[in-house]
Scaffold this motif. Structure first.
Motif, mmCIF file in Angstrom:
data_model
loop_
_atom_site.group_PDB
_atom_site.id
_atom_site.type_symbol
_atom_site.label_atom_id
_atom_site.label_comp_id
_atom_site.label_asym_id
_atom_site.label_seq_id
_atom_site.Cartn_x
_atom_site.Cartn_y
_atom_site.Cartn_z
ATOM 1 N N TRP A 77 59.987 40.560 34.801
ATOM 2 C CA TRP A 77 59.361 40.953 33.531
ATOM 3 C C TRP A 77 58.096 41.771 33.776
ATOM 4 O O TRP A 77 57.866 42.794 33.125
ATOM 5 N N LEU A 78 57.294 41.366 34.756
ATOM 6 C CA LEU A 78 56.060 42.082 35.074
ATOM 7 C C LEU A 78 56.355 43.482 35.625
ATOM 8 O O LEU A 78 55.711 44.462 35.235
ATOM 9 N N ARG A 79 57.346 43.560 36.515
ATOM 10 C CA ARG A 79 57.683 44.861 37.103
ATOM 11 C C ARG A 79 58.190 45.842 36.040
ATOM 12 O O ARG A 79 57.838 47.028 36.046
ATOM 13 N N ALA A 80 59.024 45.342 35.131
ATOM 14 C CA ALA A 80 59.592 46.222 34.096
ATOM 15 C C ALA A 80 58.502 46.813 33.211
ATOM 16 O O ALA A 80 58.648 47.928 32.695
ATOM 17 N N ARG A 81 57.401 46.096 33.045
ATOM 18 C CA ARG A 81 56.312 46.564 32.183
ATOM 19 C C ARG A 81 55.127 47.112 32.974
ATOM 20 O O ARG A 81 54.095 47.455 32.398
ATOM 21 N N LYS A 82 55.274 47.147 34.303
ATOM 22 C CA LYS A 82 54.223 47.621 35.196
ATOM 23 C C LYS A 82 52.909 46.893 34.930
ATOM 24 O O LYS A 82 51.835 47.487 34.814
ATOM 25 N N ILE A 83 53.040 45.576 34.815
ATOM 26 C CA ILE A 83 51.888 44.710 34.548
ATOM 27 C C ILE A 83 51.520 43.966 35.830
ATOM 28 O O ILE A 83 52.388 43.441 36.527
ATOM 29 N N ASP A 84 50.246 43.908 36.142
ATOM 30 C CA ASP A 84 49.753 43.152 37.289
ATOM 31 C C ASP A 84 49.460 41.721 36.839
ATOM 32 O O ASP A 84 48.732 41.521 35.856
ATOM 33 N N GLN A 85 49.974 40.762 37.576
ATOM 34 C CA GLN A 85 49.791 39.368 37.164
ATOM 35 C C GLN A 85 48.323 38.971 37.129
ATOM 36 O O GLN A 85 47.915 38.084 36.377
ATOM 37 N N SER A 86 47.505 39.634 37.937
ATOM 38 C CA SER A 86 46.079 39.285 37.981
ATOM 39 C C SER A 86 45.345 39.646 36.696
ATOM 40 O O SER A 86 44.230 39.171 36.455
ATOM 41 N N GLN A 87 45.937 40.490 35.837
ATOM 42 C CA GLN A 87 45.303 40.882 34.578
ATOM 43 C C GLN A 87 45.879 40.112 33.387
ATOM 44 O O GLN A 87 45.650 40.470 32.239
ATOM 45 N N CYS A 88 46.627 39.055 33.708
ATOM 46 C CA CYS A 88 47.204 38.203 32.661
ATOM 47 C C CYS A 88 46.341 36.957 32.471
ATOM 48 O O CYS A 88 45.663 36.500 33.390
ATOM 49 N N GLY A 89 46.386 36.422 31.267
ATOM 50 C CA GLY A 89 45.700 35.178 30.965
ATOM 51 C C GLY A 89 46.664 34.194 30.347
ATOM 52 O O GLY A 89 47.514 34.579 29.542
ATOM 53 N N LEU A 90 46.564 32.935 30.739
ATOM 54 C CA LEU A 90 47.441 31.905 30.203
ATOM 55 C C LEU A 90 46.644 30.901 29.393
ATOM 56 O O LEU A 90 45.502 30.573 29.723
ATOM 57 N N TYR A 103 53.281 27.931 28.542
ATOM 58 C CA TYR A 103 52.006 28.623 28.365
ATOM 59 C C TYR A 103 52.198 29.866 27.495
ATOM 60 O O TYR A 103 53.266 30.494 27.508
ATOM 61 N N ALA A 104 51.138 30.204 26.759
ATOM 62 C CA ALA A 104 51.094 31.480 26.032
ATOM 63 C C ALA A 104 50.492 32.501 26.979
ATOM 64 O O ALA A 104 49.488 32.231 27.653
ATOM 65 N N LEU A 105 51.117 33.689 27.076
ATOM 66 C CA LEU A 105 50.671 34.705 28.029
ATOM 67 C C LEU A 105 50.035 35.884 27.295
ATOM 68 O O LEU A 105 50.613 36.413 26.340
ATOM 69 N N PHE A 106 48.865 36.269 27.764
ATOM 70 C CA PHE A 106 48.136 37.409 27.213
ATOM 71 C C PHE A 106 47.892 38.412 28.342
ATOM 72 O O PHE A 106 47.957 38.069 29.520
ATOM 73 N N TYR A 107 47.590 39.675 27.962
ATOM 74 C CA TYR A 107 47.405 40.700 28.983
ATOM 75 C C TYR A 107 46.277 41.630 28.579
ATOM 76 O O TYR A 107 46.141 42.016 27.411
ATOM 77 N N SER A 108 45.466 41.998 29.573
ATOM 78 C CA SER A 108 44.372 42.943 29.348
ATOM 79 C C SER A 108 44.580 44.162 30.238
ATOM 80 O O SER A 108 44.840 44.033 31.437
ATOM 81 N N HIS A 109 44.483 45.360 29.641
ATOM 82 C CA HIS A 109 44.638 46.594 30.406
ATOM 83 C C HIS A 109 43.425 46.846 31.301
ATOM 84 O O HIS A 109 43.514 47.618 32.254
ATOM 85 N N SER A 110 42.320 46.226 30.993
ATOM 86 C CA SER A 110 41.089 46.471 31.735
ATOM 87 C C SER A 110 41.138 45.811 33.113
ATOM 88 O O SER A 110 41.522 44.651 33.246
ATOM 89 N N LEU A 151 49.359 37.968 21.512
ATOM 90 C CA LEU A 151 50.250 37.213 22.392
ATOM 91 C C LEU A 151 51.340 38.148 22.927
ATOM 92 O O LEU A 151 51.988 38.866 22.175
ATOM 93 N N LYS A 152 51.535 38.154 24.240
ATOM 94 C CA LYS A 152 52.546 39.015 24.850
ATOM 95 C C LYS A 152 53.877 38.291 25.068
ATOM 96 O O LYS A 152 54.948 38.886 24.912
ATOM 97 N N ALA A 153 53.806 37.013 25.435
ATOM 98 C CA ALA A 153 55.051 36.281 25.729
ATOM 99 C C ALA A 153 54.736 34.806 25.930
ATOM 100 O O ALA A 153 53.563 34.398 25.976
ATOM 101 N N TYR A 154 55.809 34.032 26.028
ATOM 102 C CA TYR A 154 55.684 32.632 26.395
ATOM 103 C C TYR A 154 56.215 32.465 27.821
ATOM 104 O O TYR A 154 57.283 32.987 28.179
ATOM 105 N N LEU A 155 55.465 31.740 28.645
ATOM 106 C CA LEU A 155 55.817 31.575 30.051
ATOM 107 C C LEU A 155 56.119 30.103 30.351
ATOM 108 O O LEU A 155 55.400 29.202 29.897
ATOM 109 N N PHE A 156 57.173 29.877 31.106
ATOM 110 C CA PHE A 156 57.540 28.517 31.533
ATOM 111 C C PHE A 156 57.418 28.424 33.049
ATOM 112 O O PHE A 156 57.894 29.296 33.776
ATOM 113 N N VAL A 157 56.790 27.351 33.530
ATOM 114 C CA VAL A 157 56.647 27.104 34.972
ATOM 115 C C VAL A 157 57.554 25.942 35.363
ATOM 116 O O VAL A 157 57.384 24.825 34.869
ATOM 117 N N ASN A 158 58.515 26.210 36.252
ATOM 118 C CA ASN A 158 59.443 25.165 36.701
ATOM 119 C C ASN A 158 58.862 24.475 37.933
ATOM 120 O O ASN A 158 59.218 24.783 39.078
#
Length: 356
Positions: A166-179, A189-196, A224-231
């Motif tokens: 999902w991150l690769r398809a949107r060219k999103i860096d996981q380090s710029q995400c917030g949960l 978790y609710a996932l948010f993303y900052s371009h900064s 809100l960008k997405a919902y994330l599940f951690v297995n």
């Protein structure tokens, strides 16, 4: 405190009471490349035995020569330890040293129904080892370790998408995400993303190798960008399997492993050979009251070792012998367990003679 003595020092001081070649050479199953394994029994000088320098076991660096202090050896005999019983029953041409006092221990007097169970249980351990290797060979793991992010998923309607995908398809860096943790749920978790690049978000993982995802402080009004599940359960199972697999790769005997690959059956044939040997010995003890270390069916057991038989075929054969053993146990004329009091009396008499 006196340092531990070496095997050479035990021999130089004539402290070895019994010594024999064991393993494949004693079983009559050795090949040209087989190692020579030796086990023995020793006693300590009187001062060291009664003092603080007692040592119950000594071995060489490769661990193919192992010697047990007399008391430790008798303790293991009292528990019907298969290795110790086989040592006592060593074929005559395998015995290198035998002190006259060791004649007090007669193998026929030590065999019992407990012995049969010990050999049978040891055989089943070999089956589990062979099965475990079968799993490792046929399900190899990548040596590059996965991290927790590989076990995170994004909810997408009625299904999920791997988070990395999902991150690769949107060219999103996981380090710029917030949960943000979702109350009353497990691993959601609710996932948010900052371009900064200077985002206040901590990222899904705060740093590589993190064992937990990170929660961030989410400003009001963020989309809100997405919902994330951690297995977490799958990740824990993976970590355990990975640790065991890497340990196996690092410690495996490459010659033996290559042999396993060569016969193509996908199991450790040497383990299965010992399974069949141990079960046959168990059955013979019930039928004859004797422990025969040297095996009469060398060709069959070497065929097992060479991988001639399918794993399922050998397991079925092992189960058949186990059923026979269970049936014979009810009618066998064997004591239920070794006479521990008699063993202890023999030990005391031998020690008294040695230290008199």
């Amino acid at each position: 405190m006196k340092r531990h003595m070496t095997i050479n020092e035990l021999k130089e001081q004539n402290l070895v009471l019994f010594e024999a070649v064991v393993g494949s050479k004693a079983y009559g199953l050795d090949a040209a490349a087989s190692d020579t394994d030796i086990k023995g029994v020793y006693y300590l000088p009187k001062a060291q035995f009664f003092g603080i320098g007692y040592m119950e076991q000594v071995s060489n660096e490769s661990n193919d020569e192992v010697y047990y202090e007399l008391g430790r050896y008798v303790e293991l005999l009292s528990r019907s330890n298969p290795n110790m019983l086989e040592l006592l029953a060593s074929p005559e041409n395998c015995i290198l040293i035998k002190h006259p006092l060791m004649a007090a221990f007669q193998i026929d007097q030590l065999l019992s129904k407990e012995t049969v169970n010990s050999f049978s249980q040891y055989a089943m351990v070999q089956i589990r080892k062979a099965k475990g290797l079968n799993k490792k060979i046929n399900n190899p793991m990548a040596l590059e370790r996965k991290d927790l992010l590989d076990f995170c998923y994004i909810l997408d309607g009625n299904s999920t998408i791997p988070c990395n995908e999902w991150l690769r398809a949107r060219k999103i860096d996981q380090s710029q995400c917030g949960l943000a943790k979702i109350n009353h749920t497990k691993g959601m978790y609710a996932l948010f993303y900052s371009h900064s690049k200077s985002s206040i978000y901590k990222g899904i993982l705060a740093k590589p190798g993190s064992q937990e995802v990170s929660c961030s402080s989410i400003p009001k009004g963020e989309d809100l960008k997405a919902y994330l599940f951690v297995n977490h359960e799958a990740y824990s199972m993976y970590c355990k399997s990975y640790r065991e697999y890497v340990e196996w790769v690092n410690k495996r005997n490459e010659t033996r492993f290559s042999s396993t690959l060569a016969h193509g059956q996908g199991y450790d044939a040497k383990n299965m050979m010992h399974t069949m040997r141990l079960l046959e010995v168990s059955k013979e003890i019930l039928l004859t009251g004797k422990l025969q270390v040297r095996r009469p069916n060398r060709s069959y057991l070497l065929d097992v070792k060479s991988g001639k038989y399918a794993y399922a075929e050998l397991v079925q054969r092992a189960e058949d012998i186990l059923h026979e053993i269970d049936f014979l146990l009810h009618s066998a004329y064997l004591q239920n367990s070794p006479d521990v009091a008699q063993l202890e009396d023999q030990l005391i008499r031998i020690r008294t003679a040695l230290y008199s």
